[in-house]
Design a protein around this motif. Structure first.
Motif, PDB file in Angstrom:
ATOM      1  N   ILE A  63      89.331  -9.826  35.757  1.00 26.81           N
ATOM      2  CA  ILE A  63      88.323  -9.214  36.643  1.00 26.81           C
ATOM      3  C   ILE A  63      86.892  -9.595  36.254  1.00 26.81           C
ATOM      4  N   GLN A  64      86.748 -10.424  35.229  1.00 31.17           N
ATOM      5  CA  GLN A  64      85.387 -10.836  34.833  1.00 31.17           C
ATOM      6  C   GLN A  64      84.708 -11.618  35.956  1.00 31.17           C
ATOM      7  N   ALA A  65      85.458 -12.576  36.559  1.00 28.16           N
ATOM      8  CA  ALA A  65      84.859 -13.419  37.602  1.00 28.16           C
ATOM      9  C   ALA A  65      84.453 -12.574  38.804  1.00 28.16           C
ATOM     10  N   GLN A  66      85.323 -11.599  39.181  1.00 29.86           N
ATOM     11  CA  GLN A  66      84.983 -10.718  40.319  1.00 29.86           C
ATOM     12  C   GLN A  66      83.685  -9.968  40.065  1.00 29.86           C
ATOM     13  N   THR A  67      83.527  -9.493  38.829  1.00 33.26           N
ATOM     14  CA  THR A  67      82.329  -8.719  38.497  1.00 33.26           C
ATOM     15  C   THR A  67      81.095  -9.621  38.538  1.00 33.26           C
ATOM     16  N   LEU A  68      81.244 -10.856  38.036  1.00 33.85           N
ATOM     17  CA  LEU A  68      80.119 -11.803  38.104  1.00 33.85           C
ATOM     18  C   LEU A  68      79.763 -12.108  39.557  1.00 33.85           C
ATOM     19  N   ASN A  69      80.796 -12.288  40.386  1.00 34.37           N
ATOM     20  CA  ASN A  69      80.550 -12.557  41.807  1.00 34.37           C
ATOM     21  C   ASN A  69      79.791 -11.403  42.455  1.00 34.37           C
ATOM     22  N   LEU A  70      80.201 -10.185  42.107  1.00 37.48           N
ATOM     23  CA  LEU A  70      79.521  -9.009  42.657  1.00 37.48           C
ATOM     24  C   LEU A  70      78.045  -9.019  42.252  1.00 37.48           C
ATOM     25  N   LEU A  71      77.789  -9.290  40.957  1.00 31.51           N
ATOM     26  CA  LEU A  71      76.397  -9.314  40.485  1.00 31.51           C
ATOM     27  C   LEU A  71      75.597 -10.384  41.218  1.00 31.51           C
ATOM     28  N   LYS A  72      76.224 -11.546  41.443  1.00 29.55           N
ATOM     29  CA  LYS A  72      75.529 -12.639  42.165  1.00 29.55           C
ATOM     30  C   LYS A  72      75.230 -12.240  43.608  1.00 29.55           C
ATOM     31  N   ASP A  73      76.240 -11.655  44.286  1.00 32.09           N
ATOM     32  CA  ASP A  73      76.045 -11.238  45.688  1.00 32.09           C
ATOM     33  C   ASP A  73      74.938 -10.193  45.795  1.00 32.09           C
ATOM     34  N   LEU A  74      74.964  -9.223  44.872  1.00 30.81           N
ATOM     35  CA  LEU A  74      73.948  -8.178  44.896  1.00 30.81           C
ATOM     36  C   LEU A  74      72.563  -8.768  44.645  1.00 30.81           C
ATOM     37  N   GLN A  75      72.520  -9.771  43.784  1.00 29.28           N
ATOM     38  CA  GLN A  75      71.232 -10.419  43.490  1.00 29.28           C
ATOM     39  C   GLN A  75      70.652 -11.033  44.759  1.00 29.28           C
ATOM     40  N   GLN A  76      71.534 -11.726  45.516  1.00 31.04           N
ATOM     41  CA  GLN A  76      71.055 -12.380  46.738  1.00 31.04           C
ATOM     42  C   GLN A  76      70.625 -11.358  47.782  1.00 31.04           C
ATOM     43  N   GLU A  77      71.470 -10.327  47.955  1.00 26.97           N
ATOM     44  CA  GLU A  77      71.167  -9.313  48.978  1.00 26.97           C
ATOM     45  C   GLU A  77      69.885  -8.551  48.670  1.00 26.97           C
ATOM     46  N   ARG A  78      69.679  -8.254  47.386  1.00 27.05           N
ATOM     47  CA  ARG A  78      68.574  -7.355  47.027  1.00 27.05           C
ATOM     48  C   ARG A  78      67.446  -8.049  46.286  1.00 27.05           C
ATOM     49  N   LYS A  79      67.522  -9.376  46.216  1.00 27.00           N
ATOM     50  CA  LYS A  79      66.484 -10.169  45.521  1.00 27.00           C
ATOM     51  C   LYS A  79      66.241  -9.649  44.099  1.00 27.00           C
ATOM     52  N   LEU A  80      67.339  -9.407  43.387  1.00 29.20           N
ATOM     53  CA  LEU A  80      67.225  -8.856  42.033  1.00 29.20           C
ATOM     54  C   LEU A  80      66.869  -9.949  41.027  1.00 29.20           C
ATOM     55  N   THR A  81      66.273  -9.533  39.939  1.00 28.96           N
ATOM     56  CA  THR A  81      66.001 -10.416  38.811  1.00 28.96           C
ATOM     57  C   THR A  81      66.870  -9.930  37.652  1.00 28.96           C
ATOM     58  N   TYR A  82      67.583 -10.861  37.002  1.00 28.47           N
ATOM     59  CA  TYR A  82      68.472 -10.451  35.909  1.00 28.47           C
ATOM     60  C   TYR A  82      68.045 -11.038  34.574  1.00 28.47           C
ATOM     61  N   LEU A  83      68.074 -10.202  33.549  1.00 34.07           N
ATOM     62  CA  LEU A  83      68.103 -10.713  32.172  1.00 34.07           C
ATOM     63  C   LEU A  83      69.537 -10.481  31.726  1.00 34.07           C
ATOM     64  N   PHE A  84      70.269 -11.579  31.552  1.00 36.74           N
ATOM     65  CA  PHE A  84      71.719 -11.513  31.341  1.00 36.74           C
ATOM     66  C   PHE A  84      72.019 -11.846  29.877  1.00 36.74           C
ATOM     67  N   ILE A  85      72.420 -10.823  29.133  1.00 43.08           N
ATOM     68  CA  ILE A  85      72.675 -10.989  27.697  1.00 43.08           C
ATOM     69  C   ILE A  85      74.152 -11.315  27.490  1.00 43.08           C
ATOM     70  N   ALA A  86      74.428 -12.381  26.741  1.00 46.89           N
ATOM     71  CA  ALA A  86      75.833 -12.779  26.566  1.00 46.89           C
ATOM     72  C   ALA A  86      76.003 -13.574  25.286  1.00 46.89           C
ATOM     73  N   HIS A  87      77.227 -13.543  24.753  1.00 45.38           N
ATOM     74  CA  HIS A  87      77.500 -14.448  23.630  1.00 45.38           C
ATOM     75  C   HIS A  87      78.393 -15.589  24.096  1.00 45.38           C
ATOM     76  N   ASP A  88      78.937 -15.480  25.327  1.00 47.72           N
ATOM     77  CA  ASP A  88      79.859 -16.489  25.844  1.00 47.72           C
ATOM     78  C   ASP A  88      79.069 -17.557  26.606  1.00 47.72           C
ATOM     79  N   LEU A  89      79.012 -18.747  26.019  1.00 46.20           N
ATOM     80  CA  LEU A  89      78.198 -19.811  26.616  1.00 46.20           C
ATOM     81  C   LEU A  89      78.713 -20.270  27.960  1.00 46.20           C
ATOM     82  N   GLY A  90      80.035 -20.234  28.137  1.00 51.07           N
ATOM     83  CA  GLY A  90      80.611 -20.665  29.409  1.00 51.07           C
ATOM     84  C   GLY A  90      80.053 -19.825  30.546  1.00 51.07           C
ATOM     85  N   VAL A  91      79.960 -18.522  30.323  1.00 50.78           N
ATOM     86  CA  VAL A  91      79.456 -17.612  31.345  1.00 50.78           C
ATOM     87  C   VAL A  91      77.974 -17.873  31.597  1.00 50.78           C
ATOM     88  N   VAL A  92      77.228 -18.054  30.524  1.00 49.61           N
ATOM     89  CA  VAL A  92      75.786 -18.310  30.664  1.00 49.61           C
ATOM     90  C   VAL A  92      75.563 -19.586  31.464  1.00 49.61           C
TER      91      VAL A  92
END
Ligand code: ADP
Ligand code: SF4
Ligand code: MG
Length: 348
Positions: free
Chosen positions: A198-227
């Protein structure tokens, strides 16, 4: 007078030290420089990735931005739509209260973020009620709308968090964070505690919400693939210092810092011989309470020379838009990512 900021958020020379204490009388036993003169920018509407191994200061940075921890030095300039640029370090209570409505944080573990005794309706409505934004029918409509936006059925409204899966719970956390229509969302490892499926679904949701609401993200991660997949620009941290910054695509294609190269080299690849290796190959992270002198990375760096043990390299612009903290950034030929990482959940 605060210097005007072309970005939604600018972190300028921020430091944060923790004093460690031990024993019955809580004697001070040392200090951890969790943030050492950190600077980076977050352009409006973009996603900036803050990446590095555990203990490098990522969460501390998030908490200092959100005001949960106080910076020892530096400026954090947030450009508020009504108030203009505000330095969050040292701003008055009234100003902070207003500006903080525009900034929200999402944490790694949805269980820790949600009171198990509260129903979904109350969890999502809480920020709107506390800040006296909505009540009655309008509040109910807004909660229904938020549930729908994060892909949850309004039928769940009167359930408790335990009736949901981990992924659904993280959706509730996201809905709650978005309730006040923030501009900036600081997401601290938001998918790390979720099942890989469900990681990809959650990332997709965050991306969709970003587009819809013009959000700005500071995305903290240790997984380089995701970054690599999720962010526009990347800030690489090591033991409280920024090691490299740049457009994500370029940083991954051609890193300008040996630490970034080591991180990229530790990502498992599809069909690559490094599948399964998840740690930087050159040993453990040293204690943050006793970091190595000179360049913090020198005991693990395959390119280290005498100067690296003695002199702290400055974070310098090596090419337009590319910064690196390495004495030899101009001359080293470092390897980037040559194939798709095997681990990264790939958003659509
Ligand atoms: N409240 C605290 N008291 C003392 N040390 C802390 C505290 N919070 C974090 N640290 C230390 O600061 C450093 C950075 O921690 P953290 O920001 O949590 O790193 P990350 O999120 O990158 O894993 C670590 O050495 C950690 O042990
Ligand atoms: S300054 Fe020296 S030790 Fe540090 S990353 Fe560069 S080459 Fe390695
Ligand atoms: Mg952390």
């Amino acid at each position: 007078m605060i210097e005007a900021a072309p970005n939604l958020l600018e972190v300028r020379g921020v430091s944060k030290t923790f004093t460690l204490s031990a024993g019955l009388f809580r004697r001070d036993t040392g200090v951890v420089r969790a943030l050492d003169d950190i600077s980076f920018s977050v352009p409006a509407g973009s996603t900036v990735g803050l990446v590095g191994e555990s203990g490098c200061g990522k969460s501390t940075m998030g908490h200092v931005i959100m005001g949960g921890l106080k910076a020892d030095a530096g400026e954090i300039v947030f450009t508020d739509p009504e108030q203009g640029p505000v330095n969050l370090v040292g701003a008055g209570k009234q100003t902070l209260r207003h500006v903080r409505l525009n900034m929200q944080m999402i944490f790694q573990d949805p269980n820790a973020s949600l009171n198990p005794r509260m129903r979904l309706f109350d969890l999502i409505a809480e920020p709107l009620v506390i800040n006296k934004v909505l009540s009655g029918k309008a509040l109910e409509e807004r909660v229904v709308q938020l549930l729908e936006q994060v892909g949850l059925s309004p039928r769940y409204m009167f359930r408790h968090p335990h009736a949901l899966s981990g992924g659904q719970r993280q959706r509730v956390v996201i809905a709650r964070a978005l309730a006040l229509n923030p501009q900036l969302v600081v997401a601290d490892e938001p998918i790390s505690a979720l099942d890989v499926s469900i990681q990809a679904q959650t990332l997709n949701l965050l991306k969709d919400l970003q587009q819809e609401r013009k959000l700005t993200y500071l995305f903290i991660a240790h997984d380089l693939g995701v970054v690599n997949h999720f962010t526009d620009t990347t800030v690489v941290m090591y033991l409280g210092r920024v090691m490299e910054t740049g457009v994500t695509r370029e940083v991954f294609r051609q890193p300008l810092n040996p630490y970034t190269e080591a991180l990229i080299g530790s990502v498992p690849r599809i069909g690559g011989h490094k599948r399964g290796r998840r740690v930087v190959s050159t040993g453990e992270v040293p204690s943050a309470a006793k970091p190595p002198g000179g360049c913090h990375f020198h005991p693990r760096c395959p390119y280290a020379q005498d100067i690296c043990r003695k002199e702290v390299p400055a974070l310098r612009e090596i090419r337009p838009g590319r910064q690196s903290r390495c004495h030899f950034a101009e001359t080293l030929e470092l390897h980037g990512m040559t194939s798709e990482p095997a681990s990264a959940p790939v958003p659509h």
